[in-house]
Design a protein around this motif. Structure first.
Motif, PDB file in Angstrom:
ATOM      1  N   PHE A   1     -40.026  19.014 -38.104  1.00 40.61           N
ATOM      2  CA  PHE A   1     -38.576  19.097 -38.126  1.00 40.61           C
ATOM      3  C   PHE A   1     -38.097  18.778 -39.534  1.00 40.61           C
ATOM      4  CE2 PHE A   1     -39.845  18.080 -33.871  1.00 40.61           C
ATOM      5  CZ  PHE A   1     -38.987  18.793 -33.062  1.00 40.61           C
TER       6      PHE A   1
ATOM      7  N   LEU B   1     -33.510  19.151 -36.944  1.00 38.94           N
ATOM      8  CA  LEU B   1     -33.479  18.049 -35.973  1.00 38.94           C
ATOM      9  C   LEU B   1     -32.077  17.881 -35.379  1.00 38.94           C
ATOM     10  CD1 LEU B   1     -35.120  15.642 -34.764  1.00 38.94           C
ATOM     11  CD2 LEU B   1     -34.289  14.276 -36.699  1.00 38.94           C
TER      12      LEU B   1
ATOM     13  N   PHE C   1     -33.568  14.184 -29.569  1.00 40.73           N
ATOM     14  CA  PHE C   1     -34.629  13.677 -30.444  1.00 40.73           C
ATOM     15  C   PHE C   1     -34.014  12.756 -31.480  1.00 40.73           C
ATOM     16  CE2 PHE C   1     -37.213  17.918 -30.048  1.00 40.73           C
ATOM     17  CZ  PHE C   1     -37.468  17.624 -28.717  1.00 40.73           C
TER      18      PHE C   1
ATOM     19  N   ASP D   1     -38.933  12.015 -28.700  1.00 40.34           N
ATOM     20  CA  ASP D   1     -38.116  12.628 -27.662  1.00 40.34           C
ATOM     21  C   ASP D   1     -37.529  11.504 -26.814  1.00 40.34           C
ATOM     22  OD1 ASP D   1     -37.011  13.815 -25.454  1.00 40.34           O
ATOM     23  OD2 ASP D   1     -38.717  15.145 -25.049  1.00 40.34           O
TER      24      ASP D   1
ATOM     25  N   LEU E   1     -40.857  14.492 -39.432  1.00 38.66           N
ATOM     26  CA  LEU E   1     -39.662  14.869 -40.184  1.00 38.66           C
ATOM     27  C   LEU E   1     -40.061  15.169 -41.626  1.00 38.66           C
ATOM     28  CD1 LEU E   1     -36.544  15.130 -39.922  1.00 38.66           C
ATOM     29  CD2 LEU E   1     -36.408  12.826 -40.882  1.00 38.66           C
TER      30      LEU E   1
ATOM     31  N   VAL F   1     -40.723  12.018 -35.147  1.00 37.02           N
ATOM     32  CA  VAL F   1     -39.635  12.428 -34.254  1.00 37.02           C
ATOM     33  C   VAL F   1     -40.003  12.081 -32.811  1.00 37.02           C
ATOM     34  CG1 VAL F   1     -38.294  14.393 -33.413  1.00 37.02           C
ATOM     35  CG2 VAL F   1     -38.968  14.281 -35.833  1.00 37.02           C
TER      36      VAL F   1
ATOM     37  N   ALA G   1     -35.365  10.587 -35.187  1.00 36.14           N
ATOM     38  CA  ALA G   1     -36.467  10.312 -36.101  1.00 36.14           C
ATOM     39  C   ALA G   1     -36.434   8.848 -36.511  1.00 36.14           C
ATOM     40  CB  ALA G   1     -36.369  11.198 -37.340  1.00 36.14           C
TER      41      ALA G   1
ATOM     42  N   ASP H   1     -32.132  11.075 -38.378  1.00 38.60           N
ATOM     43  CA  ASP H   1     -33.064  10.059 -38.820  1.00 38.60           C
ATOM     44  C   ASP H   1     -32.334   8.723 -38.663  1.00 38.60           C
ATOM     45  OD1 ASP H   1     -34.747   8.305 -40.065  1.00 38.60           O
ATOM     46  OD2 ASP H   1     -34.610   9.237 -42.049  1.00 38.60           O
TER      47      ASP H   1
ATOM     48  N   TYR I   1     -30.879  18.714 -31.808  1.00 39.28           N
ATOM     49  CA  TYR I   1     -31.346  17.969 -30.625  1.00 39.28           C
ATOM     50  C   TYR I   1     -30.536  16.697 -30.430  1.00 39.28           C
ATOM     51  CZ  TYR I   1     -35.056  21.348 -30.860  1.00 39.28           C
ATOM     52  OH  TYR I   1     -35.738  22.527 -30.888  1.00 39.28           O
TER      53      TYR I   1
ATOM     54  N   GLY J   1     -30.361  13.350 -32.829  1.00 42.12           N
ATOM     55  CA  GLY J   1     -30.575  14.452 -33.754  1.00 42.12           C
ATOM     56  C   GLY J   1     -30.637  14.018 -35.202  1.00 42.12           C
TER      57      GLY J   1
END
Ligand code: HEM
Ligand SMILES: *[C@@H]1O[C@H](CO)[C@@H](O)[C@H](O)[C@H]1NC(C)=O
Ligand SMILES: *[C@@H]1O[C@H](CO)[C@@H](O)[C@H](O)[C@H]1NC(C)=O
Length: 150
Positions: free
Chosen positions: A45, A50, A62, A71, A145, A69, A64, A92, A53, A90
């Motif tokens: 991703f 990302l 998701f 779920d 990521l 990453v 990070a 970081d 999500y 979605g």
């Protein structure tokens, strides 16, 4: 003082998770059958890919943490629309987790290079490592990521 309270909260979460691991007998999200259906292929991703999500543009959520990453769809009550940590979805979340902040201002904008987290204090690094462990224990890793291509 506030820091101490926050640390106590964090310790409580971990204590609760350890308790769950020993006594849940298969109710852990990782062992539920839904989690094993592999509609998600392990993948790469970028901050931009990302972002989709987030539980709104995609039913999957998701986040990070330190360039891996997770779920977190099973934690939709936290990360879904209207949840207390929805700002992480979605994204970081590393810096937010390290500083115990869920303000979007703390997170790196998705068109920027990935946050290297070089300026974190030792306490912030430990806080982040604690959260990382929490995510490892609870959620499936679906990818890594990497930097945006453009
Ligand atoms: C006074 C403030 C806070 C309260 C009352 C609170 C409360 C909670 C509660 C009740 C849970 C559920 C634990 C569980 O069921 O596993 C939780 C989980 C969590 N909290 Fe907080 N929290 C607070 C502050 C924070 C802050 C500042 C952060 C970080 C920015 C944070 C991040 C998280 C995360 C990442 C989880 C784990 C959710 C998951 O398992 O996916 N919380 N919090
Ligand atoms: C744990 O789960 C298994 C089936 O998954 C069941 O046979 C067993 O009775 C359960 N044990 C307890 C203590 O609930
Ligand atoms: C999300 O971020 C915004 C902007 O920093 C902040 O005002 C808001 O309180 C955050 N939402 C939650 C649920 O913490």
């Amino acid at each position: 003082m506030l820091t101490q309270i926050i640390i106590i909260f964090i310790i409580l979460y971990f204590a609760r998770n350890i308790y769950q691991e020993f006594f849940s007998n298969g109710t852990n999200p990782l062992s539920s059958t839904e989690e094993k259906d592999s509609t998600i292929v392990e993948g790469k991703f970028t901050p931009k890919t990302l972002a989709k999500y987030n539980g709104k543009d995609s039913p999957k959520i998701f986040i990070a943490v330190k360039n891996r990453v997770f779920d977190v769809t099973q934690g939709a009550q936290f990360y879904g629309p209207g949840g207390p940590y929805e700002n992480f979805s979605g994204r970081d979340a590393s810096r937010g987790l390290s500083k115990n902040s869920f303000d979007t201002e703390v997170l790196t904008p998705i068109d920027q290079p990935i946050d290297k987290l070089l300026d974190l204090t030792d306490v912030e690094k430990e806080t982040l490592d604690g959260w990382e462990e929490h995510f490892e224990n609870r959620y499936k890793i679906v990818g890594t990521l990497e930097e945006n291509k453009d």
